[in-house]
Design a protein around this motif. Structure first.
Motif, PDB file in Angstrom:
ATOM      1  N   SER A 193     -30.337 -28.266   3.762  1.00 28.26           N
ATOM      2  CA  SER A 193     -29.148 -27.443   3.970  1.00 28.26           C
ATOM      3  C   SER A 193     -29.184 -26.257   3.016  1.00 28.26           C
ATOM      4  O   SER A 193     -29.528 -26.423   1.843  1.00 28.26           O
ATOM      5  N   PRO A 194     -28.829 -25.061   3.481  1.00 31.68           N
ATOM      6  CA  PRO A 194     -28.829 -23.883   2.604  1.00 31.68           C
ATOM      7  C   PRO A 194     -27.874 -24.022   1.420  1.00 31.68           C
ATOM      8  O   PRO A 194     -28.035 -23.345   0.420  1.00 31.68           O
ATOM      9  N   TRP A 195     -26.900 -24.927   1.525  1.00 34.82           N
ATOM     10  CA  TRP A 195     -25.901 -25.068   0.465  1.00 34.82           C
ATOM     11  C   TRP A 195     -26.205 -26.211  -0.486  1.00 34.82           C
ATOM     12  O   TRP A 195     -25.458 -26.464  -1.418  1.00 34.82           O
ATOM     13  N   ASP A 196     -27.322 -26.923  -0.250  1.00 38.95           N
ATOM     14  CA  ASP A 196     -27.741 -27.966  -1.181  1.00 38.95           C
ATOM     15  C   ASP A 196     -28.285 -27.339  -2.452  1.00 38.95           C
ATOM     16  O   ASP A 196     -28.805 -26.216  -2.427  1.00 38.95           O
ATOM     17  N   LYS A 197     -28.204 -28.088  -3.528  1.00 34.19           N
ATOM     18  CA  LYS A 197     -28.836 -27.658  -4.774  1.00 34.19           C
ATOM     19  C   LYS A 197     -30.287 -28.089  -4.719  1.00 34.19           C
ATOM     20  O   LYS A 197     -30.604 -29.205  -4.305  1.00 34.19           O
ATOM     21  N   ILE A 198     -31.178 -27.206  -5.133  1.00 35.47           N
ATOM     22  CA  ILE A 198     -32.606 -27.470  -5.018  1.00 35.47           C
ATOM     23  C   ILE A 198     -33.023 -28.683  -5.848  1.00 35.47           C
ATOM     24  O   ILE A 198     -33.905 -29.440  -5.452  1.00 35.47           O
ATOM     25  N   GLY A 199     -32.365 -28.921  -6.960  1.00 30.79           N
ATOM     26  CA  GLY A 199     -32.703 -30.056  -7.814  1.00 30.79           C
ATOM     27  C   GLY A 199     -32.209 -31.388  -7.297  1.00 30.79           C
ATOM     28  O   GLY A 199     -32.624 -32.434  -7.791  1.00 30.79           O
ATOM     29  N   SER A 200     -31.349 -31.387  -6.307  1.00 31.87           N
ATOM     30  CA  SER A 200     -30.782 -32.633  -5.791  1.00 31.87           C
ATOM     31  C   SER A 200     -31.767 -33.424  -4.944  1.00 31.87           C
ATOM     32  O   SER A 200     -31.501 -34.572  -4.594  1.00 31.87           O
ATOM     33  N   HIS A 201     -32.902 -32.848  -4.616  1.00 31.71           N
ATOM     34  CA  HIS A 201     -33.867 -33.511  -3.743  1.00 31.71           C
ATOM     35  C   HIS A 201     -34.962 -34.227  -4.519  1.00 31.71           C
ATOM     36  O   HIS A 201     -35.750 -34.959  -3.924  1.00 31.71           O
ATOM     37  N   GLY A 202     -35.019 -34.014  -5.823  1.00 33.76           N
ATOM     38  CA  GLY A 202     -36.011 -34.697  -6.636  1.00 33.76           C
ATOM     39  C   GLY A 202     -37.436 -34.290  -6.329  1.00 33.76           C
ATOM     40  O   GLY A 202     -38.369 -35.025  -6.620  1.00 33.76           O
ATOM     41  N   ALA A 203     -37.627 -33.142  -5.739  1.00 36.27           N
ATOM     42  CA  ALA A 203     -38.961 -32.672  -5.379  1.00 36.27           C
ATOM     43  C   ALA A 203     -39.183 -31.279  -5.948  1.00 36.27           C
ATOM     44  O   ALA A 203     -38.234 -30.580  -6.305  1.00 36.27           O
ATOM     45  N   GLU A 250     -29.751 -26.216 -10.395  1.00 33.72           N
ATOM     46  CA  GLU A 250     -28.462 -26.029  -9.730  1.00 33.72           C
ATOM     47  C   GLU A 250     -28.512 -24.916  -8.680  1.00 33.72           C
ATOM     48  O   GLU A 250     -27.544 -24.681  -7.964  1.00 33.72           O
ATOM     49  N   GLU A 251     -29.646 -24.230  -8.574  1.00 31.69           N
ATOM     50  CA  GLU A 251     -29.807 -23.120  -7.623  1.00 31.69           C
ATOM     51  C   GLU A 251     -29.697 -23.648  -6.191  1.00 31.69           C
ATOM     52  O   GLU A 251     -30.186 -24.718  -5.863  1.00 31.69           O
ATOM     53  N   LEU A 252     -29.042 -22.883  -5.338  1.00 31.71           N
ATOM     54  CA  LEU A 252     -28.896 -23.273  -3.939  1.00 31.71           C
ATOM     55  C   LEU A 252     -30.199 -23.032  -3.180  1.00 31.71           C
ATOM     56  O   LEU A 252     -30.964 -22.117  -3.493  1.00 31.71           O
ATOM     57  N   VAL A 253     -30.454 -23.845  -2.170  1.00 30.19           N
ATOM     58  CA  VAL A 253     -31.637 -23.717  -1.323  1.00 30.19           C
ATOM     59  C   VAL A 253     -31.703 -22.311  -0.727  1.00 30.19           C
ATOM     60  O   VAL A 253     -32.771 -21.691  -0.671  1.00 30.19           O
ATOM     61  N   GLU A 254     -30.568 -21.789  -0.320  1.00 36.70           N
ATOM     62  CA  GLU A 254     -30.468 -20.439   0.242  1.00 36.70           C
ATOM     63  C   GLU A 254     -31.038 -19.390  -0.724  1.00 36.70           C
ATOM     64  O   GLU A 254     -31.785 -18.503  -0.327  1.00 36.70           O
ATOM     65  N   ALA A 255     -30.706 -19.518  -2.000  1.00 39.01           N
ATOM     66  CA  ALA A 255     -31.198 -18.575  -3.012  1.00 39.01           C
ATOM     67  C   ALA A 255     -32.691 -18.757  -3.254  1.00 39.01           C
ATOM     68  O   ALA A 255     -33.410 -17.773  -3.507  1.00 39.01           O
ATOM     69  N   PHE A 266     -35.023 -18.595   8.123  1.00 40.32           N
ATOM     70  CA  PHE A 266     -36.016 -19.554   7.647  1.00 40.32           C
ATOM     71  C   PHE A 266     -35.404 -20.904   7.317  1.00 40.32           C
ATOM     72  O   PHE A 266     -34.226 -20.996   6.968  1.00 40.32           O
ATOM     73  N   PHE A 267     -36.236 -21.924   7.428  1.00 42.67           N
ATOM     74  CA  PHE A 267     -35.900 -23.281   7.024  1.00 42.67           C
ATOM     75  C   PHE A 267     -36.748 -23.637   5.807  1.00 42.67           C
ATOM     76  O   PHE A 267     -37.899 -23.209   5.709  1.00 42.67           O
ATOM     77  N   LEU A 268     -36.214 -24.474   4.939  1.00 42.86           N
ATOM     78  CA  LEU A 268     -36.982 -25.029   3.833  1.00 42.86           C
ATOM     79  C   LEU A 268     -37.020 -26.535   4.022  1.00 42.86           C
ATOM     80  O   LEU A 268     -35.984 -27.171   4.212  1.00 42.86           O
ATOM     81  N   TYR A 269     -38.230 -27.089   4.017  1.00 39.70           N
ATOM     82  CA  TYR A 269     -38.429 -28.516   4.199  1.00 39.70           C
ATOM     83  C   TYR A 269     -38.988 -29.126   2.927  1.00 39.70           C
ATOM     84  O   TYR A 269     -39.691 -28.459   2.170  1.00 39.70           O
ATOM     85  N   CYS A 270     -38.716 -30.388   2.745  1.00 39.40           N
ATOM     86  CA  CYS A 270     -39.297 -31.161   1.661  1.00 39.40           C
ATOM     87  C   CYS A 270     -40.235 -32.173   2.299  1.00 39.40           C
ATOM     88  O   CYS A 270     -39.776 -33.208   2.795  1.00 39.40           O
ATOM     89  N   GLY A 327     -28.663 -25.693 -16.758  1.00 37.73           N
ATOM     90  CA  GLY A 327     -29.293 -26.875 -16.185  1.00 37.73           C
ATOM     91  C   GLY A 327     -30.778 -26.890 -16.461  1.00 37.73           C
ATOM     92  O   GLY A 327     -31.346 -25.968 -17.057  1.00 37.73           O
ATOM     93  N   LYS A 328     -31.407 -27.946 -16.018  1.00 37.33           N
ATOM     94  CA  LYS A 328     -32.850 -28.038 -16.152  1.00 37.33           C
ATOM     95  C   LYS A 328     -33.507 -26.990 -15.277  1.00 37.33           C
ATOM     96  O   LYS A 328     -33.013 -26.641 -14.221  1.00 37.33           O
ATOM     97  N   ARG A 329     -34.616 -26.519 -15.747  1.00 35.04           N
ATOM     98  CA  ARG A 329     -35.390 -25.555 -14.983  1.00 35.04           C
ATOM     99  C   ARG A 329     -36.557 -26.280 -14.336  1.00 35.04           C
ATOM    100  O   ARG A 329     -37.130 -27.185 -14.914  1.00 35.04           O
ATOM    101  N   LEU A 330     -36.886 -25.878 -13.123  1.00 36.75           N
ATOM    102  CA  LEU A 330     -37.958 -26.506 -12.370  1.00 36.75           C
ATOM    103  C   LEU A 330     -38.974 -25.467 -11.927  1.00 36.75           C
ATOM    104  O   LEU A 330     -38.604 -24.364 -11.524  1.00 36.75           O
ATOM    105  N   LEU A 331     -40.238 -25.838 -11.976  1.00 29.86           N
ATOM    106  CA  LEU A 331     -41.275 -25.017 -11.366  1.00 29.86           C
ATOM    107  C   LEU A 331     -41.426 -25.508  -9.937  1.00 29.86           C
ATOM    108  O   LEU A 331     -41.812 -26.653  -9.700  1.00 29.86           O
ATOM    109  N   VAL A 332     -41.063 -24.666  -8.975  1.00 27.77           N
ATOM    110  CA  VAL A 332     -41.168 -25.043  -7.573  1.00 27.77           C
ATOM    111  C   VAL A 332     -42.376 -24.362  -6.948  1.00 27.77           C
ATOM    112  O   VAL A 332     -42.773 -23.271  -7.345  1.00 27.77           O
ATOM    113  N   SER A 333     -42.936 -25.031  -5.977  1.00 32.55           N
ATOM    114  CA  SER A 333     -44.072 -24.516  -5.234  1.00 32.55           C
ATOM    115  C   SER A 333     -43.674 -24.498  -3.763  1.00 32.55           C
ATOM    116  O   SER A 333     -43.360 -25.533  -3.186  1.00 32.55           O
TER     117      SER A 333
END
Length: 138
Positions: free
Chosen positions: A82-92, A38-43, A68-72, A15-21
Protein backbone atom coordinates in the motif's frame (compact mmCIF):
# COMPACT_ATOMS: atom_id res chain seq x y z
CA UNK A 1 27.78 21.13 25.00
CA UNK A 2 24.44 22.43 23.70
CA UNK A 3 25.24 21.17 20.20
CA UNK A 4 25.94 17.63 21.39
CA UNK A 5 22.64 17.57 23.38
CA UNK A 6 20.80 18.67 20.24
CA UNK A 7 22.42 15.86 18.20
CA UNK A 8 21.52 13.27 20.84
CA UNK A 9 17.90 14.44 20.94
CA UNK A 10 17.71 14.45 17.15
CA UNK A 11 19.08 10.91 16.92
CA UNK A 12 16.75 9.68 19.67
CA UNK A 13 13.70 11.16 17.91
CA UNK A 14 14.53 9.93 14.44
CA UNK A 15 13.61 6.39 13.43
CA UNK A 16 15.95 3.70 12.29
CA UNK A 17 17.47 4.16 8.90
CA UNK A 18 17.41 1.36 6.36
CA UNK A 19 19.42 0.68 3.24
CA UNK A 20 16.82 -0.42 0.71
CA UNK A 21 17.46 -2.08 -2.61
CA UNK A 22 14.83 -1.55 -5.30
CA UNK A 23 14.95 -3.78 -8.37
CA UNK A 24 13.26 -2.10 -11.32
CA UNK A 25 11.86 -4.57 -13.84
CA UNK A 26 13.68 -4.21 -17.12
CA UNK A 27 16.67 -2.38 -15.61
CA UNK A 28 20.23 -3.66 -15.30
CA UNK A 29 20.57 -3.48 -11.54
CA UNK A 30 18.98 -2.29 -8.31
CA UNK A 31 18.72 1.26 -7.01
CA UNK A 32 20.04 1.53 -3.44
CA UNK A 33 19.52 4.35 -0.97
CA UNK A 34 18.98 4.98 2.72
CA UNK A 35 15.49 5.77 4.05
CA UNK A 36 13.90 6.30 7.43
CA UNK A 37 11.87 3.23 8.43
CA UNK A 38 8.88 5.57 8.97
CA UNK A 39 8.99 6.68 5.30
CA UNK A 40 5.85 5.90 3.31
CA UNK A 41 6.01 3.43 0.40
CA UNK A 42 4.73 6.23 -1.86
CA UNK A 43 7.77 8.38 -0.99
CA UNK A 44 10.15 5.45 -1.54
CA UNK A 45 8.71 4.93 -5.03
CA UNK A 46 9.12 8.65 -5.74
CA UNK A 47 12.76 8.60 -4.55
CA UNK A 48 13.44 5.51 -6.66
CA UNK A 49 12.07 7.17 -9.79
CA UNK A 50 14.13 10.32 -9.18
CA UNK A 51 17.32 8.29 -8.63
CA UNK A 52 16.58 6.19 -11.71
CA UNK A 53 16.14 9.32 -13.85
CA UNK A 54 19.21 11.02 -12.37
CA UNK A 55 21.31 7.98 -13.31
CA UNK A 56 19.83 8.15 -16.84
CA UNK A 57 18.86 4.49 -16.79
CA UNK A 58 16.88 2.81 -19.52
CA UNK A 59 14.08 2.19 -20.17
CA UNK A 60 12.77 5.60 -19.19
CA UNK A 61 10.06 5.33 -16.57
CA UNK A 62 8.68 8.81 -16.04
CA UNK A 63 8.14 10.51 -12.71
CA UNK A 64 4.56 9.69 -11.71
CA UNK A 65 4.85 7.54 -8.58
CA UNK A 66 1.15 6.63 -8.88
CA UNK A 67 1.89 4.64 -12.04
CA UNK A 68 3.99 2.07 -10.13
CA UNK A 69 3.63 -0.75 -7.65
CA UNK A 70 6.21 -1.77 -5.06
CA UNK A 71 6.36 -5.45 -4.15
CA UNK A 72 8.19 -7.29 -1.42
CA UNK A 73 9.24 -10.57 -3.07
CA UNK A 74 10.28 -12.24 0.19
CA UNK A 75 6.75 -12.21 1.56
CA UNK A 76 5.67 -14.67 -1.13
CA UNK A 77 2.69 -12.52 -1.97
CA UNK A 78 1.57 -11.17 -5.31
CA UNK A 79 -0.02 -8.20 -3.55
CA UNK A 80 1.57 -4.78 -3.98
CA UNK A 81 2.42 -2.75 -0.91
CA UNK A 82 0.00 0.00 0.00
CA UNK A 83 1.34 3.49 -0.82
CA UNK A 84 0.42 4.57 2.72
CA UNK A 85 2.31 1.78 4.50
CA UNK A 86 5.55 2.57 6.26
CA UNK A 87 8.47 0.97 4.47
CA UNK A 88 9.92 -0.37 7.73
CA UNK A 89 6.71 -2.16 8.67
CA UNK A 90 7.42 -4.99 6.22
CA UNK A 91 10.67 -6.14 7.79
CA UNK A 92 12.35 -6.28 4.39
CA UNK A 93 14.99 -4.27 2.60
CA UNK A 94 14.71 -5.67 -0.92
CA UNK A 95 11.80 -4.67 -3.13
CA UNK A 96 10.67 -4.85 -6.75
CA UNK A 97 9.25 -1.83 -8.59
CA UNK A 98 6.79 -2.54 -11.42
CA UNK A 99 4.82 -0.29 -13.70
CA UNK A 100 1.07 -0.68 -13.34
CA UNK A 101 -0.48 -2.41 -16.34
CA UNK A 102 -2.30 -0.17 -18.80
CA UNK A 103 -5.59 -1.20 -20.26
CA UNK A 104 -6.89 0.12 -23.54
CA UNK A 105 -10.47 0.94 -24.26
CA UNK A 106 -11.47 -1.95 -26.50
CA UNK A 107 -14.73 -0.28 -27.53
CA UNK A 108 -12.80 2.70 -28.88
CA UNK A 109 -10.43 0.36 -30.73
CA UNK A 110 -13.38 -1.63 -32.16
CA UNK A 111 -11.80 -4.75 -30.75
CA UNK A 112 -8.72 -4.42 -32.95
CA UNK A 113 -6.35 -4.64 -30.01
CA UNK A 114 -6.55 -6.64 -26.84
CA UNK A 115 -5.82 -4.96 -23.58
CA UNK A 116 -2.20 -4.98 -22.48
CA UNK A 117 -3.38 -6.54 -19.25
CA UNK A 118 -4.62 -9.65 -21.06
CA UNK A 119 -1.49 -9.83 -23.21
CA UNK A 120 0.79 -9.76 -20.19
CA UNK A 121 -1.10 -12.13 -17.93
CA UNK A 122 -2.15 -10.72 -14.59
CA UNK A 123 0.41 -7.90 -14.65
CA UNK A 124 2.31 -9.03 -11.57
CA UNK A 125 6.07 -8.94 -11.30
CA UNK A 126 6.12 -12.71 -10.78
CA UNK A 127 4.44 -13.47 -14.09
CA UNK A 128 6.87 -11.15 -15.89
CA UNK A 129 9.82 -12.72 -14.11
CA UNK A 130 8.71 -16.29 -14.86
CA UNK A 131 8.04 -15.43 -18.50
CA UNK A 132 11.54 -14.00 -18.90
CA UNK A 133 13.10 -17.05 -17.23
CA UNK A 134 11.31 -19.35 -19.65
CA UNK A 135 12.45 -17.33 -22.65
CA UNK A 136 16.07 -17.07 -21.52
CA UNK A 137 16.35 -20.79 -20.65
CA UNK A 138 15.94 -21.91 -24.29
Amino acid sequence: MLLSKHKKNHNANSGKRLLVSINVLGSAGPIRFVVDEEELVEAVIDTTLKSYAREERLPRLGSDHRAFFLYCPHHGSDVALSPWDKIGSHGARNFVLCKKPHTTNEAADNGSRTSSLSRRGNGSWKSWFHLNLKISSH
